[in-house]
Design a protein around this motif. Structure first.
Motif, mmCIF file in Angstrom:
data_model
loop_
_atom_site.group_PDB
_atom_site.id
_atom_site.type_symbol
_atom_site.label_atom_id
_atom_site.label_comp_id
_atom_site.label_asym_id
_atom_site.label_seq_id
_atom_site.Cartn_x
_atom_site.Cartn_y
_atom_site.Cartn_z
ATOM 1 N N MET A 140 0.712 -1.111 0.113
ATOM 2 C CA MET A 140 -0.241 -0.062 -0.690
ATOM 3 C C MET A 140 0.996 1.239 -0.068
ATOM 4 S SD MET A 140 -2.433 -1.572 -0.013
ATOM 5 C CE MET A 140 -3.888 -0.034 0.479
ATOM 6 N N ARG A 141 1.921 1.125 -1.358
ATOM 7 C CA ARG A 141 2.966 2.694 -0.947
ATOM 8 C C ARG A 141 2.131 2.925 -2.772
ATOM 9 N NH1 ARG A 141 3.264 5.302 2.553
ATOM 10 N NH2 ARG A 141 5.513 6.688 2.183
ATOM 11 N N ILE A 142 2.002 4.126 -2.398
ATOM 12 C CA ILE A 142 2.574 4.640 -4.519
ATOM 13 C C ILE A 142 4.315 4.870 -4.543
ATOM 14 C CG2 ILE A 142 1.953 6.353 -6.231
ATOM 15 C CD1 ILE A 142 -0.491 6.922 -3.899
ATOM 16 N N LEU A 143 4.814 4.121 -5.471
ATOM 17 C CA LEU A 143 5.811 4.246 -5.615
ATOM 18 C C LEU A 143 6.438 5.383 -6.589
ATOM 19 C CD1 LEU A 143 6.813 0.306 -5.833
ATOM 20 C CD2 LEU A 143 7.433 1.724 -4.230
ATOM 21 N N HIS A 186 -12.118 1.920 -12.354
ATOM 22 C CA HIS A 186 -11.651 2.021 -10.927
ATOM 23 C C HIS A 186 -9.996 2.009 -10.992
ATOM 24 C CE1 HIS A 186 -15.908 1.698 -10.809
ATOM 25 N NE2 HIS A 186 -16.083 0.799 -11.948
ATOM 26 N N PRO A 187 -9.026 3.027 -11.011
ATOM 27 C CA PRO A 187 -7.827 2.527 -10.529
ATOM 28 C C PRO A 187 -7.779 3.289 -8.546
ATOM 29 C CG PRO A 187 -8.333 4.692 -11.737
ATOM 30 C CD PRO A 187 -9.432 3.435 -12.158
ATOM 31 N N GLY A 188 -6.917 2.828 -7.831
ATOM 32 C CA GLY A 188 -6.743 3.825 -6.543
ATOM 33 C C GLY A 188 -8.119 2.688 -6.114
ATOM 34 N N LEU A 189 -8.682 3.108 -4.532
ATOM 35 C CA LEU A 189 -8.870 2.086 -3.274
ATOM 36 C C LEU A 189 -10.286 2.460 -3.858
ATOM 37 C CD1 LEU A 189 -6.766 4.212 -0.847
ATOM 38 C CD2 LEU A 189 -6.710 1.917 -1.793
ATOM 39 N N VAL A 212 3.943 -2.304 -13.661
ATOM 40 C CA VAL A 212 4.237 -0.490 -12.623
ATOM 41 C C VAL A 212 4.448 0.221 -13.270
ATOM 42 C CG1 VAL A 212 4.416 0.240 -10.518
ATOM 43 C CG2 VAL A 212 3.606 -2.029 -10.798
ATOM 44 N N ASP A 213 3.741 2.089 -13.564
ATOM 45 C CA ASP A 213 5.319 1.844 -14.271
ATOM 46 C C ASP A 213 5.116 3.442 -13.248
ATOM 47 O OD1 ASP A 213 2.737 3.849 -14.691
ATOM 48 O OD2 ASP A 213 3.025 3.806 -16.853
ATOM 49 N N ASP A 214 5.215 4.886 -13.498
ATOM 50 C CA ASP A 214 4.727 5.725 -11.747
ATOM 51 C C ASP A 214 4.049 6.371 -12.401
ATOM 52 O OD1 ASP A 214 5.610 7.067 -13.786
ATOM 53 O OD2 ASP A 214 7.437 8.017 -13.585
ATOM 54 N N THR A 215 3.096 5.778 -12.770
ATOM 55 C CA THR A 215 1.457 6.092 -12.569
ATOM 56 C C THR A 215 0.256 5.593 -11.792
ATOM 57 O OG1 THR A 215 0.601 5.294 -14.608
ATOM 58 C CG2 THR A 215 1.594 7.402 -15.489
ATOM 59 N N LEU A 216 -1.161 6.255 -11.187
ATOM 60 C CA LEU A 216 -1.207 5.262 -10.276
ATOM 61 C C LEU A 216 -2.132 4.244 -11.077
ATOM 62 C CD1 LEU A 216 -2.462 4.408 -7.395
ATOM 63 C CD2 LEU A 216 -4.537 5.735 -7.968
ATOM 64 N N GLN A 232 -3.019 0.204 -21.324
ATOM 65 C CA GLN A 232 -3.978 0.447 -21.142
ATOM 66 C C GLN A 232 -5.440 1.769 -22.194
ATOM 67 O OE1 GLN A 232 -4.819 1.550 -16.867
ATOM 68 N NE2 GLN A 232 -3.362 -0.090 -16.072
ATOM 69 N N ARG A 233 -4.737 2.386 -22.554
ATOM 70 C CA ARG A 233 -4.892 3.314 -23.815
ATOM 71 C C ARG A 233 -5.725 2.504 -24.344
ATOM 72 N NH1 ARG A 233 -2.537 8.194 -24.734
ATOM 73 N NH2 ARG A 233 -2.683 8.313 -22.906
ATOM 74 N N GLU A 234 -4.864 1.130 -25.076
ATOM 75 C CA GLU A 234 -5.495 0.356 -26.246
ATOM 76 C C GLU A 234 -6.624 -0.279 -25.611
ATOM 77 O OE1 GLU A 234 -2.091 -2.444 -27.369
ATOM 78 O OE2 GLU A 234 -1.014 -0.433 -28.150
#
Ligand code: GRF
Length: 210
Positions: free
Chosen positions: A96-99, A122-125, A146-150, A205-207
Motif C-alpha cells: 500500500m505505497r505509491i512508488l 476504478h484505479p485507486g482505492l 507498474v510505471d510511475d502512474t497510479l 491501458q489506452r489500447e
C-alpha cells in the motif's frame, strides 16, 4: 521442477493472501527458491509470519521511519535493498505505497502488481464499492506492469466475475479475491521462468479502452 528461475521479491503491507497463493503454487511446482525475499513496509503485517513460516526470508522497511514528505528517500532505500538482494522481479501484493520514479526506474518493466478491478476502470482505492456504485455488471482483477502512474501501467492479464444482485462490497471483494489467487501466481510463475512477454503480452491501458 523448473531448472532455472529468476529471483523475485514479494512486497506486502498486510494480510498477504496473494503472497500466500504465490508461495503455494511455487512450493507445489518446485520454484519456491525464486522468492528470495518477502518485504513489508509495515512491521505488523500478518503476511510476514506466513512467509517466514514457509522458510522464506523476510524484511521490514518501515515507511514511517523516513518521516512525512520523504517519499523519495523511502523509494531509494527500497530500491537499494532489493538491488542488494539481486532480485530481478518485484511483485507487489497488497503493497500500500505509491512508488515514484526513484524506485520504478531501476526496475522498469520488472515490477508486477495486482489490482482489484478491471483496469482501467476504478484505479485507486475502494474498488468494490465503486464498481457497485457505478452499476457495473462485471468486476474483477488485473495484473499489470507498474510505471510511475497510479495503477496505470500496461495490462498483462485480467479475470472477471459477475456482480450479482444483493452484492455488497465484502461479497464482491471475496468473489474477486478467489480470482486474484488464481491469476497472480500464474503470472508470477511466467515472470520467474523468463517467459512473461510470451505468456502474457502486455498491452497499454489506452489500447484496452479503445
Ligand atoms: C488485494 O485485493 C489486492 O488486489 C490489492 O490489495 C489486496 C491485498 O490483499 N492490491 P492480500 O494482502 O494479498 O490478502
Amino acid at each position: 521442477m523448473i531448472a532455472t528461475v529468476e529471483p523475485a521479491a514479494i512486497l506486502i503491507s498486510g494480510r498477504g493472501s496473494n503472497m500466500s497463493s504465490i508461495l503455494d503454487l511455487a512450493e507445489a511446482e518446485g520454484w519456491l527458491g525464486a522468492v528470495q525475499l518477502v518485504l513489508s513496509n509495515r512491521p505488523a503485517a500478518a503476511g510476514l509470519d506466513l512467509a517466514s513460516g514457509r522458510g522464506v526470508a523476510t524484511a521490514v522497511l518501515d515507511h514511517r521511519s523516513f518521516g512525512r514528505g520523504n517519499r523519495a528517500a523511502f523509494d531509494a532505500a527500497l530500491a537499494e535493498r532489493l538491488l542488494a538482494a539481486k532480485v530481478r522481479w518485484v511483485v507487489l501484493a497488497g503493497f500500500m505505497r505509491i512508488l515514484g520514479s526513484d524506485f520504478v526506474s531501476p526496475f522498469a518493466g520488472r515490477i508486477l502488481n495486482i489490482h482489484p478491478s478491471l483496469l482501467p476502470r476504478h484505479p485507486g482505492l475502494h474498488t468494490h464499492q465503486r464498481a457497485l456504485d457505478a452499476g457495473d455488471s462485471e468486476h474483477g482483477c488485473t495484473v499489470h506492469l507498474v510505471d510511475d502512474t497510479l495503477d496505470g501501467g500496461p495490462i498483462l492479464a485480467q479475470a472477471r466475475v459477475p456482480v450479482l444482485p444483493g452484492d455488497d462490497a465484502d461479497a464482491l471483494a471475496a468473489r474477486v479475491l478467489v480470482q486474484e489467487h488464481l491469476l497472480y501466481p500464474a503470472v508470477v510463475r511466467s515472470a520467474v521462468r523468463g517467459s512473461l512477454s510470451r505468456d502474457f503480452p502486455a498491452h497499454s491501458q489506452r489500447e484496452k479502452t479503445a
